[in-house]
Scaffold this motif. Sequence first.
Motif, PDB file in Angstrom:
ATOM      1  N   UNK A 106       0.839  -1.199   0.000  1.00  0.00           N
ATOM      2  CA  UNK A 106       0.000   0.000   0.000  1.00  0.00           C
ATOM      3  C   UNK A 106       0.872   1.246   0.000  1.00  0.00           C
ATOM      4  N   UNK A 107       0.627   2.124  -0.975  1.00  0.00           N
ATOM      5  CA  UNK A 107       1.317   3.413  -1.031  1.00  0.00           C
ATOM      6  C   UNK A 107       0.339   4.499  -0.621  1.00  0.00           C
ATOM      7  N   UNK A 108       0.616   5.133   0.510  1.00  0.00           N
ATOM      8  CA  UNK A 108      -0.249   6.188   1.017  1.00  0.00           C
ATOM      9  C   UNK A 108      -1.082   5.704   2.186  1.00  0.00           C
TER      10      UNK A 108
ATOM     11  N   UNK B 208       5.729  -2.219  12.225  1.00  0.00           N
ATOM     12  CA  UNK B 208       6.584  -2.963  11.308  1.00  0.00           C
ATOM     13  C   UNK B 208       6.050  -2.971   9.872  1.00  0.00           C
ATOM     14  N   UNK B 209       4.804  -2.561   9.673  1.00  0.00           N
ATOM     15  CA  UNK B 209       4.250  -2.497   8.320  1.00  0.00           C
ATOM     16  C   UNK B 209       4.772  -1.296   7.544  1.00  0.00           C
ATOM     17  N   UNK B 210       5.209  -0.270   8.252  1.00  0.00           N
ATOM     18  CA  UNK B 210       5.522   1.004   7.602  1.00  0.00           C
ATOM     19  C   UNK B 210       6.960   1.086   7.110  1.00  0.00           C
ATOM     20  N   UNK B 211       7.104   1.778   5.996  1.00  0.00           N
ATOM     21  CA  UNK B 211       8.419   2.059   5.437  1.00  0.00           C
ATOM     22  C   UNK B 211       8.339   3.367   4.656  1.00  0.00           C
ATOM     23  N   UNK B 212       9.470   4.004   4.457  1.00  0.00           N
ATOM     24  CA  UNK B 212       9.526   5.182   3.592  1.00  0.00           C
ATOM     25  C   UNK B 212      10.194   4.852   2.264  1.00  0.00           C
ATOM     26  N   UNK B 213      10.515   3.589   2.052  1.00  0.00           N
ATOM     27  CA  UNK B 213      11.229   3.150   0.852  1.00  0.00           C
ATOM     28  C   UNK B 213      10.270   2.478  -0.130  1.00  0.00           C
ATOM     29  N   UNK B 214      10.074   3.097  -1.289  1.00  0.00           N
ATOM     30  CA  UNK B 214       9.241   2.481  -2.324  1.00  0.00           C
ATOM     31  C   UNK B 214       9.870   1.190  -2.819  1.00  0.00           C
ATOM     32  N   UNK B 215      11.201   1.164  -2.895  1.00  0.00           N
ATOM     33  CA  UNK B 215      11.902  -0.037  -3.369  1.00  0.00           C
ATOM     34  C   UNK B 215      11.642  -1.221  -2.457  1.00  0.00           C
ATOM     35  N   UNK B 216      11.559  -0.976  -1.154  1.00  0.00           N
ATOM     36  CA  UNK B 216      11.307  -2.068  -0.210  1.00  0.00           C
ATOM     37  C   UNK B 216       9.966  -2.747  -0.507  1.00  0.00           C
ATOM     38  N   UNK B 217       9.000  -1.972  -0.941  1.00  0.00           N
ATOM     39  CA  UNK B 217       7.694  -2.538  -1.286  1.00  0.00           C
ATOM     40  C   UNK B 217       7.753  -3.250  -2.632  1.00  0.00           C
ATOM     41  N   UNK B 218       8.285  -2.565  -3.645  1.00  0.00           N
ATOM     42  CA  UNK B 218       8.298  -3.122  -4.994  1.00  0.00           C
ATOM     43  C   UNK B 218       9.213  -4.335  -5.123  1.00  0.00           C
ATOM     44  N   UNK B 219      10.248  -4.415  -4.284  1.00  0.00           N
ATOM     45  CA  UNK B 219      11.195  -5.536  -4.346  1.00  0.00           C
ATOM     46  C   UNK B 219      10.734  -6.753  -3.550  1.00  0.00           C
ATOM     47  N   UNK B 220       9.701  -6.602  -2.757  1.00  0.00           N
ATOM     48  CA  UNK B 220       9.226  -7.708  -1.909  1.00  0.00           C
ATOM     49  C   UNK B 220       8.570  -8.779  -2.779  1.00  0.00           C
ATOM     50  N   UNK B 221       9.142  -9.987  -2.860  1.00  0.00           N
ATOM     51  CA  UNK B 221       8.595 -11.028  -3.740  1.00  0.00           C
ATOM     52  C   UNK B 221       7.233 -11.554  -3.281  1.00  0.00           C
ATOM     53  N   UNK B 222       6.873 -11.309  -2.027  1.00  0.00           N
ATOM     54  CA  UNK B 222       5.598 -11.776  -1.509  1.00  0.00           C
ATOM     55  C   UNK B 222       4.435 -10.879  -1.943  1.00  0.00           C
ATOM     56  N   UNK B 223       4.727  -9.645  -2.263  1.00  0.00           N
ATOM     57  CA  UNK B 223       3.669  -8.691  -2.625  1.00  0.00           C
ATOM     58  C   UNK B 223       3.226  -8.941  -4.063  1.00  0.00           C
ATOM     59  N   UNK B 224       1.946  -9.195  -4.239  1.00  0.00           N
ATOM     60  CA  UNK B 224       1.422  -9.485  -5.573  1.00  0.00           C
ATOM     61  C   UNK B 224       0.341  -8.505  -6.027  1.00  0.00           C
TER      62      UNK B 224
END
Length: 403
Positions: A9-11, A52-68
């Motif tokens: 989720x972004x935002x 632990x759900x939060x991050x400021x890195x878009x790459x961390x979200x887009x690089x996560x292989x579990x996120x579909x």
Amino acid sequence: MDNKIKIGLFGFGVVGQGIYKVLQNAKNAHAEISKICVRSLNKPRSVEAPAELFTTSAAEVLDDPQINLIVEVIDDAAASYKIVTEALRRGIPVVSGNKAMIARNLPELIELQKKYNVALLYDASSCGSIPVIRNLEEYYDNDLLLEVKGILNGSSNYILSRVFDHGEDYASALGRAQQLGFAESDPTFDIEGYDSLFKLIIITMHALGVYVAPEKIFTYGISTIHDSDIRYAREKRVKIKLVAQVAKVAPDKFTMFVMPEFVGPRKYIYSVDDEYNGVVIRGECYDRQFMFGKGAGSLPTASSILSDIMARRHDYRYEYKKMHYLDRPSYTTDITLRVYVRYKDTPIPELLPFSKIHEQYTSDESCFVIGDISLSQLMEHRQDINATDVFLANTMSFFQNLD
């Protein structure tokens, strides 16, 4: 898609928090938020989520292989574009609610979906909880569709409702809308018609299969509305509504615009008040069909996002079938409208090339003229009618036999 939808989720503003809340109660969604990308980790929020759900890195979200699935609900169109296009290039399906980004880049976004065989869904970008995009895409997939018209912005509609239904002046109504969160501290996007414009562009693609760029569409808002305009409308027993519409004006031509309109009580949108949206769909065989609902807000928009999330469980995607029609209509501004133009110091009758003037009034406080003028001429003279002492509204004369 895997059995479980893992969302990046972004935002996490009003809409993002609404999505989080809705997913907590949506047992059949089989979806969960794996990561939330935000600009600031320390920003106070009304909805609590595990740190632990939060991050400021878009790459961390887009690089996560579990996120579909990427769900993007940020208010920065440029940042939204980067996130959405990068996700599509990686083959990750996306759900977005950013109408400005989508409307400005729709042809490219369609090509990316085709090239990488991935889906982008955005029902929430147009009319909040009203499922207008998917209905136009599927149910109205034929040549019988003639027009889509409606109130697409809840903020401006709330302001005008306070004016006409509660007797408030415009400034007070705008202040109330800002206090309640229906309008931003800078309300330009809503009251100048741009929000409605971007939604109309998206709607037109799914209604007729044709893309028209924002700068080619006449757009006029309500920021210069004056007591004399309100008084005139009341005398005529009509309301002023900010209306967006796309309509076929010939078998091979269509037009589209956003502007205030005098709406009489026999029209469906006359009774669309407060922060609600209303959309009228007109066709050759089925006359008029009307869709009504909350067009913005945390939970209404989140419900539309959830619908797109659920659609992805069934591998749903927009097919843009109407883009492949052999006889798609072409866009034209070569139509004549009858408009009301109120002014004080700007010499409107001298500046605008009316083909015919039907009514004219002059006083020390304000003046107005009702005349026939082409839509193309209105576009050419946008600088003149954007003066602070000028207000323009469509009288609906051109469409009186159509809708």
